[in-house]
Design a protein around this motif. Structure first.
Motif, short mmCIF file in Angstrom:
data_model
loop_
_atom_site.label_atom_id
_atom_site.label_comp_id
_atom_site.label_asym_id
_atom_site.label_seq_id
_atom_site.Cartn_x
_atom_site.Cartn_y
_atom_site.Cartn_z
N LEU A 141 39.56 22.88 51.28
CA LEU A 141 39.15 21.67 52.00
C LEU A 141 38.91 21.96 53.48
N VAL A 142 39.85 22.68 54.11
CA VAL A 142 39.73 22.96 55.54
C VAL A 142 38.57 23.92 55.80
N SER A 143 38.35 24.88 54.91
CA SER A 143 37.20 25.79 55.03
C SER A 143 35.90 25.00 55.05
N GLN A 144 35.77 24.06 54.13
CA GLN A 144 34.56 23.22 54.05
C GLN A 144 34.35 22.45 55.34
N GLN A 145 35.41 21.90 55.89
CA GLN A 145 35.32 21.11 57.12
C GLN A 145 34.76 21.96 58.28
N HIS A 146 35.06 23.25 58.26
CA HIS A 146 34.59 24.15 59.32
C HIS A 146 33.36 24.96 58.91
N GLN A 147 32.80 24.63 57.76
CA GLN A 147 31.62 25.33 57.23
C GLN A 147 31.85 26.84 57.13
N VAL A 148 33.07 27.20 56.72
CA VAL A 148 33.43 28.59 56.47
C VAL A 148 33.22 28.87 54.98
N ARG A 149 32.51 29.95 54.67
CA ARG A 149 32.33 30.35 53.26
C ARG A 149 33.71 30.69 52.68
N HIS A 150 34.00 30.19 51.49
CA HIS A 150 35.34 30.40 50.94
C HIS A 150 35.30 30.51 49.42
N ARG A 151 36.32 31.17 48.90
CA ARG A 151 36.57 31.26 47.47
C ARG A 151 38.08 31.25 47.26
N SER A 152 38.47 30.93 46.05
CA SER A 152 39.88 31.06 45.67
C SER A 152 40.03 32.17 44.64
N ARG A 153 41.18 32.81 44.69
CA ARG A 153 41.50 33.85 43.70
C ARG A 153 41.56 33.21 42.31
N ASP A 154 40.94 33.86 41.34
CA ASP A 154 41.00 33.39 39.96
C ASP A 154 42.11 34.06 39.17
N VAL A 155 42.29 35.37 39.36
CA VAL A 155 43.23 36.14 38.53
C VAL A 155 43.97 37.16 39.40
N PHE A 156 45.28 37.23 39.26
CA PHE A 156 46.05 38.38 39.78
C PHE A 156 46.06 39.43 38.69
N LEU A 157 45.64 40.65 39.02
CA LEU A 157 45.49 41.69 38.00
C LEU A 157 46.81 42.36 37.61
N ASP A 158 47.74 42.46 38.56
CA ASP A 158 48.85 43.41 38.35
C ASP A 158 50.23 42.84 38.68
N ASN A 159 50.44 41.56 38.42
CA ASN A 159 51.81 41.03 38.55
C ASN A 159 52.75 41.77 37.60
N ASN A 160 52.22 42.14 36.42
CA ASN A 160 52.92 43.04 35.48
C ASN A 160 52.11 44.33 35.47
N LYS A 161 52.76 45.48 35.75
CA LYS A 161 52.02 46.73 35.96
C LYS A 161 51.79 47.54 34.69
N SER A 162 52.22 47.06 33.53
CA SER A 162 52.00 47.83 32.31
C SER A 162 50.50 47.87 31.99
N TYR A 163 50.08 48.94 31.31
CA TYR A 163 48.64 49.09 31.02
C TYR A 163 48.12 47.91 30.20
N SER A 164 48.89 47.48 29.22
CA SER A 164 48.43 46.39 28.36
C SER A 164 48.30 45.09 29.15
N ALA A 165 49.23 44.85 30.10
CA ALA A 165 49.16 43.64 30.93
C ALA A 165 47.96 43.71 31.88
N LEU A 166 47.74 44.86 32.49
CA LEU A 166 46.58 45.05 33.37
C LEU A 166 45.29 44.81 32.59
N ASP A 167 45.23 45.35 31.38
CA ASP A 167 44.04 45.21 30.55
C ASP A 167 43.80 43.74 30.18
N ALA A 168 44.88 43.04 29.87
CA ALA A 168 44.76 41.62 29.52
C ALA A 168 44.26 40.81 30.71
N GLN A 169 44.78 41.11 31.90
CA GLN A 169 44.37 40.38 33.10
C GLN A 169 42.92 40.71 33.47
#
Length: 199
Positions: A141-169
């Motif tokens: 919301l605040v980015s829009q008010q200042h006309q700053v280009r913005h995005r939000s993170r969709d996925v954290f890749l490595d909260n779990n560092k196992s190969y299968s968890a990384l692959d799933a993410q």
């Protein structure tokens, strides 16, 4: 329209794996911690390898603030303190074309404080990526008010560092990208993440 995926590697400036990640032949973006032991050097290395550099700005969290690092933005600060701290951090990370938050579950939920920070980001013509450490974030919301280009993170890749968890993410990141047309994933300079991206 081709589907687009961006992967940001946070927390650059401390780890032995940083240079190996930067040298990967992928168009990764590197979010560099201000005032970190190797931050400036890694920002220059990323630039040499034609990789995008961001400031990974420490912002106050609801808990675990001992992990924030130097130069953090805090809820106790006034406008001049917030803006001075953010400018100092930006000056410490060469080649930064954007900003994302390190932690920040408290700070990104405060409209007034985020407004002060976004003034600086807008003045410098940077973009903002919300790491989305809280559902209460007002960053979009605040980015829009200042006309700053913005995005939000969709996925954290490595909260779990196992190969299968990384692959799933990673597969979840692809699924979101196909659904939305684009997606942003965030990873960290863990050896496991490096090995996964190498493969």
């Amino acid at each position: 329209m081709p589907v687009k995926v961006a992967i940001i590697i946070d927390d650059i400036g401390y780890q032995k794996t940083d240079p190996a990640l930067i040298q990967l032949p992928h168009a990764l973006t590197f979010a560099v911690m201000p005032f970190s032991p190797h931050g400036k050097e890694m920002a220059h290395l990323a630039k040499q390898h034609h990789k995008e550099v961001m400031l990974h700005m420490p912002m106050e969290a609801v808990a675990l603030n001992h992990l924030l690092g130097k130069g953090a933005l805090r809820s106790s600060m006034g406008q001049q303190q917030v803006q001075h701290a953010l400018r100092s951090a930006l000056d410490d990370v060469p080649h930064a074309v954007g900003v994302n938050n390190h932690m920040g579950s408290r700070f990104t939920s405060l409209p007034q404080h985020m407004d002060w920070a976004m003034q600086v980001i807008a003045q410098r013509g940077l973009y903002f990526v919300d790491s989305k450490t809280t559902a209460k974030s007002v960053a979009a919301l605040v980015s829009q008010q200042h006309q700053v280009r913005h995005r939000s993170r969709d996925v954290f890749l490595d909260n779990n560092k196992s190969y299968s968890a990384l692959d799933a993410q990673f597969n979840e990141l692809m699924r979101v990208a196909k659904h939305q047309g684009s997606a942003v994933g965030i990873g960290h300079p863990y050896p496991e993440t490096l090995h996964y991206l190498q493969r």
